[in-house]
Design an enzyme around this catalytic site. Structure first.
Site, PDB file in Angstrom:
ATOM      1  N   LYS A 164       0.844  -1.201   0.000  1.00  0.00           N
ATOM      2  CA  LYS A 164       0.000   0.000   0.000  1.00  0.00           C
ATOM      3  C   LYS A 164       0.875   1.246   0.000  1.00  0.00           C
ATOM      4  O   LYS A 164       0.630   2.197  -0.740  1.00  0.00           O
ATOM      5  CB  LYS A 164      -0.927  -0.009   1.230  1.00  0.00           C
ATOM      6  CG  LYS A 164      -2.056  -1.026   1.125  1.00  0.00           C
ATOM      7  CD  LYS A 164      -2.827  -1.217   2.430  1.00  0.00           C
ATOM      8  CE  LYS A 164      -3.850  -2.355   2.255  1.00  0.00           C
ATOM      9  NZ  LYS A 164      -4.543  -2.744   3.492  1.00  0.00           N
TER      10      LYS A 164
ATOM     11  N   GLN B 253      -4.754  -1.568   9.703  1.00  0.00           N
ATOM     12  CA  GLN B 253      -4.670  -2.885   9.064  1.00  0.00           C
ATOM     13  C   GLN B 253      -5.295  -3.948   9.969  1.00  0.00           C
ATOM     14  O   GLN B 253      -4.984  -4.033  11.155  1.00  0.00           O
ATOM     15  CB  GLN B 253      -3.196  -3.221   8.748  1.00  0.00           C
ATOM     16  CG  GLN B 253      -2.996  -4.485   7.954  1.00  0.00           C
ATOM     17  CD  GLN B 253      -3.558  -4.426   6.528  1.00  0.00           C
ATOM     18  OE1 GLN B 253      -3.685  -3.363   5.934  1.00  0.00           O
ATOM     19  NE2 GLN B 253      -3.897  -5.574   5.982  1.00  0.00           N
TER      20      GLN B 253
ATOM     21  N   ASP C 227     -11.265   2.822   3.931  1.00  0.00           N
ATOM     22  CA  ASP C 227     -11.616   1.401   3.809  1.00  0.00           C
ATOM     23  C   ASP C 227     -13.110   1.226   3.556  1.00  0.00           C
ATOM     24  O   ASP C 227     -13.538   0.156   3.105  1.00  0.00           O
ATOM     25  CB  ASP C 227     -11.294   0.664   5.121  1.00  0.00           C
ATOM     26  CG  ASP C 227      -9.955  -0.051   5.097  1.00  0.00           C
ATOM     27  OD1 ASP C 227      -9.562  -0.534   4.023  1.00  0.00           O
ATOM     28  OD2 ASP C 227      -9.318  -0.127   6.163  1.00  0.00           O
TER      29      ASP C 227
HETATM   30  N1  GUN Z   1      -6.908  -6.737   6.077  1.00  0.00           N
HETATM   31  C1  GUN Z   1      -7.179  -7.450   4.952  1.00  0.00           C
HETATM   32  N2  GUN Z   1      -7.789  -6.682   4.038  1.00  0.00           N
HETATM   33  C2  GUN Z   1      -7.920  -5.450   4.580  1.00  0.00           C
HETATM   34  C3  GUN Z   1      -8.464  -4.228   4.122  1.00  0.00           C
HETATM   35  O1  GUN Z   1      -8.998  -4.109   3.006  1.00  0.00           O
HETATM   36  N3  GUN Z   1      -8.380  -3.177   4.984  1.00  0.00           N
HETATM   37  C4  GUN Z   1      -7.849  -3.283   6.220  1.00  0.00           C
HETATM   38  N4  GUN Z   1      -7.831  -2.204   6.996  1.00  0.00           N
HETATM   39  N5  GUN Z   1      -7.328  -4.406   6.689  1.00  0.00           N
HETATM   40  C5  GUN Z   1      -7.356  -5.481   5.864  1.00  0.00           C
END
Ligand code: GUN
Length: 286
Positions: free
Chosen positions: A53, A97, A120
């Site tokens: 990311k 996350q 998100d």
């Molecule tokens: N863990 C796995 N996929 C995601 C996501 O799309 N966002 C977040 N914050 N954590 C994750």
């Protein structure tokens, strides 16, 4: 005829090129988009996702900040960190996350993030807006799936979408987003009896279960569109999806590869949401 490949990497590259231009314009207007990611603990998969990311942000000029907190951080301290970021004018997106250590409530964490910075799309306010078809941040993985279908000009209206997996992050919002596009949606999950009887009806099949190569050709209708959200390791330790690609590719009409399918588009939509957040703020300021 083998299935046509939906190239998530290529589609992402096209979208990111446009985003990069917009980032430049926003930056020149004094609103450089900024994403802050909070990583708690040392989960290796989470660390890899977060690094990807960050790298993607930097590549298009989005300011990217990583806050690392120890596994044993108190919930109170994490919530305080989020509240500080809510007030920080340079931060347009906050991403914590997941998963989090079990002593921390994910619900509380998600609800503490300001809905205006919830890139998100997990905050209940934003989920409500998604359900009622209002402008909001759509969750990145299903939003990326929608982009792939649009990009390939695959019709959605009136089609039967069958989703395997009902997570809050992927399965549930995927159904809602495609319902908003006038699909007929069926949700399947671990308690569904005779799964194949549903999946074989799918014009568009979305596999989001987290079981390596579980969806074989027997689960798929001839010429169906098969979207693989899985990210697993096979018996040789090789990255693979929830779909048995080699088996299904000769039956499906379209298929996403793993890697190079849903993964890159998910990150692309995170970038999109971060840019949107900055743009919305600039519009409000002017
Ligand atoms: N863990 C796995 N996929 C995601 C996501 O799309 N966002 C977040 N914050 N954590 C994750």
């Amino acid at each position: 005829m083998p299935a046509k490949l939906i190239d998530g990497k290529k589609i992402s590259a096209d979208i990111r090129k446009n985003l990069q231009k917009e980032v430049q314009e926003l930056t020149e207007a004094g609103m450089k988009p900024g994403l802050t990611v909070i990583l708690v603990g040392n989960n290796p998969a989470s660390r890899t996702y977060v690094a990807n990311k960050q790298k993607s942000c930097q590549a298009i000029g989005v300011e990217s900040t990583l806050i690392e907190l120890p596994e044993n951080v108190e919930e109170k301290q994490l919530l305080k960190q989020i509240k500080d970021l809510n007030k920080d004018e340079t931060v347009h997106g906050i991403l914590v996350q997941l998963p989090l250590p079990s002593h921390i409530s994910e619900t509380k964490v998600i609800e503490t993030i300001s809905p205006e910075k919830d890139v998100d799309g997990f905050h209940p306010i934003n989920i409500g807006k998604m359900m009622t078809g209002q402008d909001t941040f759509l969750p990145c993985t299903p939003y990326g799936i929608l982009q792939m279908l649009h990009h390939e000009e695959i019709p959605i209206e009136g089609k039967h979408v069958v989703i395997v997996g009902r997570s809050n992050i992927v399965g549930k919002p995927a159904g809602q987003i495609l319902l908003n596009e006038n699909a007929t949606v069926t949700y399947c999950h671990s308690k569904t009896t005779d799964l194949a009887s549903y999946t074989k009806q799918a014009d568009i099949l979305i596999a989001a279960v987290g079981k390596a190569k579980m969806i074989t050709a027997n689960y798929v209708k001839e010429d169906a569109v098969v979207i693989d959200v899985g990210m697993n390791r096979d018996e040789d330790g090789k990255l693979c999806g929830d779909v048995d690609f080699e088996d299904v590719k000769n039956k499906a009409g379209w298929i996403t590869p793993v890697p190079g399918g849903v993964g890159p588009t998910t990150i692309t939509m995170l970038l999109h949401n971060t840019v949107k957040s900055a743009r919305d703020k600039l519009v409000l300021r002017n």
